[in-house]
Motif scaffolding. Structure first.
Motif, mmCIF file in Angstrom:
data_model
loop_
_atom_site.group_PDB
_atom_site.id
_atom_site.type_symbol
_atom_site.label_atom_id
_atom_site.label_comp_id
_atom_site.label_asym_id
_atom_site.label_seq_id
_atom_site.Cartn_x
_atom_site.Cartn_y
_atom_site.Cartn_z
ATOM 1 N N MET A 131 0.817 -1.209 0.000
ATOM 2 C CA MET A 131 0.000 0.000 0.000
ATOM 3 C C MET A 131 0.855 1.265 0.000
ATOM 4 N N THR A 132 1.931 1.255 0.750
ATOM 5 C CA THR A 132 2.746 2.468 0.857
ATOM 6 C C THR A 132 3.534 2.754 -0.418
ATOM 7 N N LYS A 133 3.514 1.828 -1.369
ATOM 8 C CA LYS A 133 4.166 2.067 -2.657
ATOM 9 C C LYS A 133 3.233 2.741 -3.660
ATOM 10 N N ILE A 134 1.939 2.794 -3.338
ATOM 11 C CA ILE A 134 1.012 3.523 -4.208
ATOM 12 C C ILE A 134 1.418 4.999 -4.193
ATOM 13 N N PRO A 135 1.647 5.616 -5.338
ATOM 14 C CA PRO A 135 2.219 6.973 -5.362
ATOM 15 C C PRO A 135 1.476 7.989 -4.486
ATOM 16 N N ALA A 136 0.156 8.018 -4.555
ATOM 17 C CA ALA A 136 -0.598 8.997 -3.764
ATOM 18 C C ALA A 136 -0.392 8.776 -2.272
ATOM 19 N N ILE A 137 -0.337 7.507 -1.863
ATOM 20 C CA ILE A 137 -0.121 7.200 -0.443
ATOM 21 C C ILE A 137 1.303 7.530 -0.038
ATOM 22 N N SER A 138 2.252 7.199 -0.894
ATOM 23 C CA SER A 138 3.653 7.522 -0.607
ATOM 24 C C SER A 138 3.833 9.011 -0.361
ATOM 25 N N ARG A 139 3.175 9.828 -1.182
ATOM 26 C CA ARG A 139 3.268 11.290 -1.000
ATOM 27 C C ARG A 139 2.588 11.723 0.298
ATOM 28 N N PHE A 140 1.462 11.098 0.612
ATOM 29 C CA PHE A 140 0.701 11.462 1.811
ATOM 30 C C PHE A 140 1.480 11.159 3.087
ATOM 31 N N LEU A 141 2.362 10.176 3.017
ATOM 32 C CA LEU A 141 3.144 9.787 4.191
ATOM 33 C C LEU A 141 4.406 10.624 4.361
ATOM 34 N N GLN A 142 4.671 11.523 3.424
ATOM 35 C CA GLN A 142 5.861 12.371 3.522
ATOM 36 C C GLN A 142 5.586 13.605 4.382
ATOM 37 N N PRO A 143 6.615 14.138 5.040
ATOM 38 C CA PRO A 143 6.445 15.388 5.799
ATOM 39 C C PRO A 143 5.919 16.501 4.908
ATOM 40 N N GLY A 144 5.036 17.325 5.458
ATOM 41 C CA GLY A 144 4.494 18.448 4.714
ATOM 42 C C GLY A 144 3.208 18.136 3.971
ATOM 43 N N SER A 145 2.741 16.879 4.031
ATOM 44 C CA SER A 145 1.485 16.527 3.383
ATOM 45 C C SER A 145 0.317 16.972 4.263
ATOM 46 N N LYS A 146 -0.901 16.671 3.810
ATOM 47 C CA LYS A 146 -2.086 17.040 4.586
ATOM 48 C C LYS A 146 -2.432 15.997 5.652
ATOM 49 N N ARG A 147 -1.624 14.971 5.779
ATOM 50 C CA ARG A 147 -1.807 14.017 6.870
ATOM 51 C C ARG A 147 -1.500 14.708 8.198
ATOM 52 N N LYS A 148 -2.328 14.452 9.182
ATOM 53 C CA LYS A 148 -2.153 15.126 10.467
ATOM 54 C C LYS A 148 -1.306 14.284 11.418
ATOM 55 N N PRO A 149 -0.570 14.948 12.315
ATOM 56 C CA PRO A 149 0.214 14.225 13.311
ATOM 57 C C PRO A 149 -0.676 13.691 14.428
ATOM 58 N N GLN A 150 -0.080 12.926 15.328
ATOM 59 C CA GLN A 150 -0.827 12.462 16.488
ATOM 60 C C GLN A 150 -1.329 13.671 17.283
ATOM 61 N N PRO A 151 -2.489 13.556 17.903
ATOM 62 C CA PRO A 151 -3.064 14.699 18.620
ATOM 63 C C PRO A 151 -2.179 15.174 19.765
ATOM 64 N N ASP A 152 -2.132 16.498 19.933
ATOM 65 C CA ASP A 152 -1.363 17.081 21.027
ATOM 66 C C ASP A 152 -2.301 17.864 21.949
ATOM 67 N N GLU A 153 -1.731 18.550 22.921
ATOM 68 C CA GLU A 153 -2.539 19.279 23.905
ATOM 69 C C GLU A 153 -3.349 20.396 23.257
ATOM 70 N N THR A 154 -2.786 21.048 22.244
ATOM 71 C CA THR A 154 -3.501 22.138 21.567
ATOM 72 C C THR A 154 -4.751 21.625 20.879
ATOM 73 N N TYR A 155 -4.637 20.483 20.218
ATOM 74 C CA TYR A 155 -5.783 19.865 19.545
ATOM 75 C C TYR A 155 -6.887 19.541 20.553
ATOM 76 N N VAL A 156 -6.507 18.909 21.643
ATOM 77 C CA VAL A 156 -7.488 18.529 22.671
ATOM 78 C C VAL A 156 -8.137 19.768 23.282
ATOM 79 N N LYS A 157 -7.329 20.769 23.598
ATOM 80 C CA LYS A 157 -7.835 21.997 24.220
ATOM 81 C C LYS A 157 -8.819 22.712 23.296
#
Length: 221
Positions: free
Chosen positions: A184-210
């Motif tokens: 799955m991670t070799k699919i080009p769109a997914i490979s790009r999504f897993l790179q830094p700077g994509s629209k994928r969000k990081p794990q939730p932090d205190e700001t998100y919860v607040k």
């Protein structure tokens, strides 16, 4: 008006993240409007944009869609990620429902006062209830249903990556799932999504919860 898809949610994963994943795999460009204040939320309510007073909300094809599963199903149908027939679709939906159950447990962790106990439960259920289902389903086929990429495959990748963030070795006894991840991670769109700077969000932090707690006026016990 560009007609681009617009997502209304917080600047974080939550229930919108599966929608981001599916749009990415369908190679659909989207913009995001982040909820950060109570006033924004109340404006959506007063505009009648939220049928059940809940987000996520997605503007697409002239509609304002709510309810995560309904949104996912619409995108999957529109972009041919929902199987070839009714029997395929029900299998895909069953797999997706199970994956959403597992992911929702992880989503609720930042709001829990007993995270350690919840983590233990998540790990146990993943190993004993959920992962064996997908390990068996992937014992031969490349994809879960009908030999073709579907929204269930996308959610399985998302879910297993979330599990590995919490339990890095959790897939050690599930080689078929691990091999599936690699494909799955070799699919080009997914490979790009897993790179830094994509629209994928990081794990939730205190700001998100607040932010969520302030927008919805939630008070933890």
């Amino acid at each position: 008006m560009t007609g681009k898809v617009v997502l209304h949610y917080f600047n974080g994963r939550g229930k919108m993240e599966s929608i981001r994943w599916l749009l990415t795999v369908a190679e659909v460009e989207f913009d995001e409007v982040y909820l950060s204040t109570r006033e924004q939320y109340e404006n959506l309510l007063s505009d009648g944009a939220l049928m059940f007073q809940q987000v996520p909300m997605v503007e697409i094809d002239g509609m304002k869609l709510v309810q995560t599963r309904a949104i996912l199903n619409y995108i999957a149908e529109k972009y041919n990620l929902h199987g070839k027939d009714l029997k395929d679709r029900i299998m895909i939906n069953m797999y997706s429902e199970g994956l959403m159950d597992q992911m929702e447990m992880i989503m609720m962790l930042p709001f829990s006062s007993d995270a350690k106990s919840k983590l233990d439960t998540i790990q146990t259920k993943a190993i004993e209830r959920y992962l064996p289902v997908f390990e068996k389903a992937l014992s031969g086929p490349m994809y879960l249903v009908g030999g073709k990429l579907s929204c269930a495959d996308v959610q399985l990748l998302e879910c297993t990556l979330m599990l590995e963030e919490k339990f890095p070795a959790i897939l050690s006894e599930f080689p078929n799932i691990k091999a599936f991840q690699g494909r799955m991670t070799k699919i080009p769109a997914i490979s790009r999504f897993l790179q830094p700077g994509s629209k994928r969000k990081p794990q939730p932090d205190e700001t998100y919860v607040k932010t969520i707690m302030e927008v919805f006026k939630i008070k933890l016990p």
